[in-house]
Enzyme design. Structure first.
Site, PDB file in Angstrom:
ATOM      1  N   GLY A  44      70.060  68.025  92.293  1.00  0.00           N
ATOM      2  CA  GLY A  44      71.028  68.993  92.548  1.00  0.00           C
ATOM      3  C   GLY A  44      70.229  69.892  93.574  1.00  0.00           C
ATOM      4  N   GLY A  97      67.999  72.618  92.868  1.00  0.00           N
ATOM      5  CA  GLY A  97      66.815  72.979  92.261  1.00  0.00           C
ATOM      6  C   GLY A  97      65.989  71.943  92.447  1.00  0.00           C
ATOM      7  N   TYR A 105      63.365  69.832  90.768  1.00  0.00           N
ATOM      8  CA  TYR A 105      63.333  69.754  89.361  1.00  0.00           C
ATOM      9  C   TYR A 105      61.825  69.370  89.154  1.00  0.00           C
ATOM     10  CZ  TYR A 105      64.692  67.285  85.034  1.00  0.00           C
ATOM     11  OH  TYR A 105      64.692  66.826  83.982  1.00  0.00           O
ATOM     12  N   ASP A 133      64.069  70.010  65.873  1.00  0.00           N
ATOM     13  CA  ASP A 133      63.349  69.296  66.655  1.00  0.00           C
ATOM     14  C   ASP A 133      62.038  69.634  66.916  1.00  0.00           C
ATOM     15  OD1 ASP A 133      63.191  66.904  68.456  1.00  0.00           O
ATOM     16  OD2 ASP A 133      63.725  68.128  70.333  1.00  0.00           O
TER      17      ASP A 133
END
Lengths: 246, 332
Positions: free
Chosen positions: B46, B48, B50, B170
């Site tokens: 996209g 941004g 990453y 998590d």
């Protein structure tokens, strides 16, 4: 013509969904006169813009474009390999239903147990559960779904309920929706937003709704169905608004 | 981060439907684990960048903050209610200013497109996580006294979350931040955490290593899952390698049973599809075979965390009261 009709149907549909607890009736009552969606939409956009600008100046960072601006914070772009994995960008699919159960799971354990007892009468629409990830679905069986279902009751269980309704089924639910409505009004009166009798537009309802759902579901889940949450619900809402417009 | 693999994803704007995403990152871990799938760094997705994270220093206080952005896919209803609720919960927790919880300074939402809202979480910046911390620890590893301190903080943070009805779900060394002064900060729960299950673009392969038997079996679960993970991490603090490194759910369970023994028929949850007969009978092995440096108190605490039955597993609060933490006789 036909287009207009469909459009307005959609809008009505949307408007109804802004009151999750009222979304179950087939008949949509129009208690406050017609809504100028166009205008509300603009207002929402404007307010969102205001909030964004405040964020931007607070952090001297343009969150929209992801670019730092000059100011009190000295920004630097660093490689992900140099920071804990935790900080890396992530993505979430927006289907509330997919995450709802987990969300409830993660946060309202003991609350859920109470809820489960209080709402054992609720139908269990298998279609919904199937949308969950595996463990979500499995857990849903125990004590999770009741909480979630309350919120995400879409049109599916509607028909189910119609065929299996008992008069008692309505008591807790009606109570809740009443609570919510009265709380909603309190908040409208309490907030700085000009008093307006039309049903709130989607986004604002959301943010406001947040206070109630947050308090009732997560932190005070136990009283979710007890119908005694009036005052606290309202105060929770106030804090939610404060945060939105900080 | 050493050892972090990135999944090869189709280029830009990879957007998944909810179904795909949940399938892709099904919590059950149906997706392929490390074996067989190729991973390599992901360049950019996209708009941004990453591969980068924004970090800033507050000129006034000298403190560092870092941004974690989360892209939330939205439909015509806007931001999902669950997300909004999570934000509220995180902010609520923040008010307690718990020393063992990563500090969340702000939450900023910005509309990217009609289908996507970017939620940026402004967190305090902590240099490293427990994974790196353990990797960097010089042999023979952390001294007992130090492990005790880290464990106490970890349990303290966990007990705080649990008392606020939040499950972490998590917990793993990557999600436990360690400040330069040795302070433990739990991260990646609540809003941030949810993504580790539903996100489509996680760069990190979902690990099963810290998952409790009830989660692996797909049974119902609650706060005890975090105590299981804590047990695994406790062991790892000594050995500096994961206790149970399974490659699939069954493999993970097999590895677990090879240490704690196959639970009895009466212990086996009855709401699961995987039957006990799938596993060969095993007797519990003394944990000191793997962690010789563990004291008797430590063994007792660890085994109370690695208890198969979640109802009999020790709670975070009880664990803090365990004599392991009061035993100061050793100064290794």
């Amino acid at each position: 013509m036909a287009n207009v009709d469909i459009q307005s149907m959609w809008e009505r549909h949307d408007a109804r969904r802004t009151f999750p607890l009222l979304a179950r009736t087939k008949v949509c009552r129009n208690l406050f006169g017609p809504v100028d969606h166009e205008e509300l939409n603009c207002e929402m956009k404007r307010r969102l813009q205001e909030i964004s600008e405040r964020d931007q100046s607070r952090w001297n960072f343009n969150f929209e474009e992801n670019v730092p601006l000059p100011g009190n914070y000295e920004w630097e772009e660093i490689a992900v390999s140099t920071v804990p994995t935790f900080y890396t960008e992530s993505m979430r699919n927006g289907k509330a239903r997919t995450v709802n159960a987990k969300d409830a799971e993660s946060s309202t354990e003991s609350g859920c147990k109470n809820e489960a007892q209080g709402s054992a009468e609720a139908p269990s629409p298998s279609t919904e559960v199937n949308q969950e990830n595996r463990s979500g679905a499995l857990n849903a069986r125990k004590h999770v779904t009741p909480v979630c279902r309350r919120r995400k009751r879409p049109s599916v269980p509607e028909t189910l309920r119609n065929s299996t309704t008992h008069i008692t089924d309505f008591f807790p639910r009606r109570k809740r929706s009443f609570d919510n409505k009265s709380a909603e009004r309190t908040s409208q009166a309490g907030s700085s937003i000009p008093a307006e009798v039309t049903p709130r537009k989607r986004i604002r309802c959301r943010w406001e709704d947040l206070g109630v759902s947050h308090f009732s579901d997560h932190l005070a889940g136990k009283k979710g169905r007890s119908g005694t949450k009036g005052a606290k619900g309202a105060s929770g809402r106030a804090s939610a608004i404060a945060f939105t417009c900080k | 981060m050493g050892g972090v693999c990135r999944r090869v994803v189709p280029p830009p704007r990879l957007r998944m439907t909810a179904q795909e995403a949940s399938h892709f990152h099904n919590e059950s871990g149906v997706m392929a684990q490390d074996g067989g799938v190729q991973y390599e760094p992901v360049a950019e997705i996209g708009g941004g960048a990453y591969g980068t994270v924004y970090k800033a220093r507050d000129k006034e206080s000298g403190k560092f903050v870092a941004l974690k952005s989360v892209r939330v896919q939205t439909d015509q209803e806007g931001l999902p209610l669950s997300t909004v609720r999570e934000v509220a919960l995180l902010r609520r927790l923040e008010q307690f200013d718990h020393p063992n919880i990563v500090k969340l300074m702000d939450v900023c939402a910005s509309l990217r497109t009609e289908q996507e809202t970017k939620v940026t979480l402004v967190f305090e910046h902590v240099d490293q996580d427990l994974k790196t911390y353990l990797e960097k620890a010089p042999p023979p590893g952390l001294p007992l006294q130090h492990v005790r301190d880290l464990m106490r903080q970890l349990l303290c943070g966990l007990s705080f979350l649990h008392s606020n009805l939040v499950l972490h779900r998590d917990l793993k060394p990557e999600n436990i931040l360690v400040t330069s002064r040795g302070q433990i900060k739990l991260a990646d729960f609540g809003l941030a955490r949810i993504y580790s299950y539903t996100m489509a673009l996680t760069p990190v392969v979902v690990t099963l290593w810290y998952r409790s038997p009830e989660v692996l079996l797909g049974s119902s679960y609650a706060t005890p899952v975090d105590l299981w993970s804590t047990g695994c991490i406790f062991a790892e603090m000594f050995t500096r390698k994961p206790l149970f490194c399974g490659e699939s759910e069954v493999d993970q369970l097999t590895k677990i049973f090879s240490v704690i023994g196959l639970p009895g028929e009466e212990e086996w949850p009855n709401d699961v599809t995987l039957s006990r007969e799938n596993f060969s009978p095993q007797n519990p092995q003394p944990i000191t075979e793997q962690i010789p440096e563990l004291t008797n108190e430590g063994v007792d605490l660890l085994m109370k965390m690695l208890t198969f039955n979640p109802l009999r597993r020790i709670s975070a609060l009880k664990a803090l009261e365990h004599s392991f933490f009061s035993d100061q006789s050793d100064h290794s």
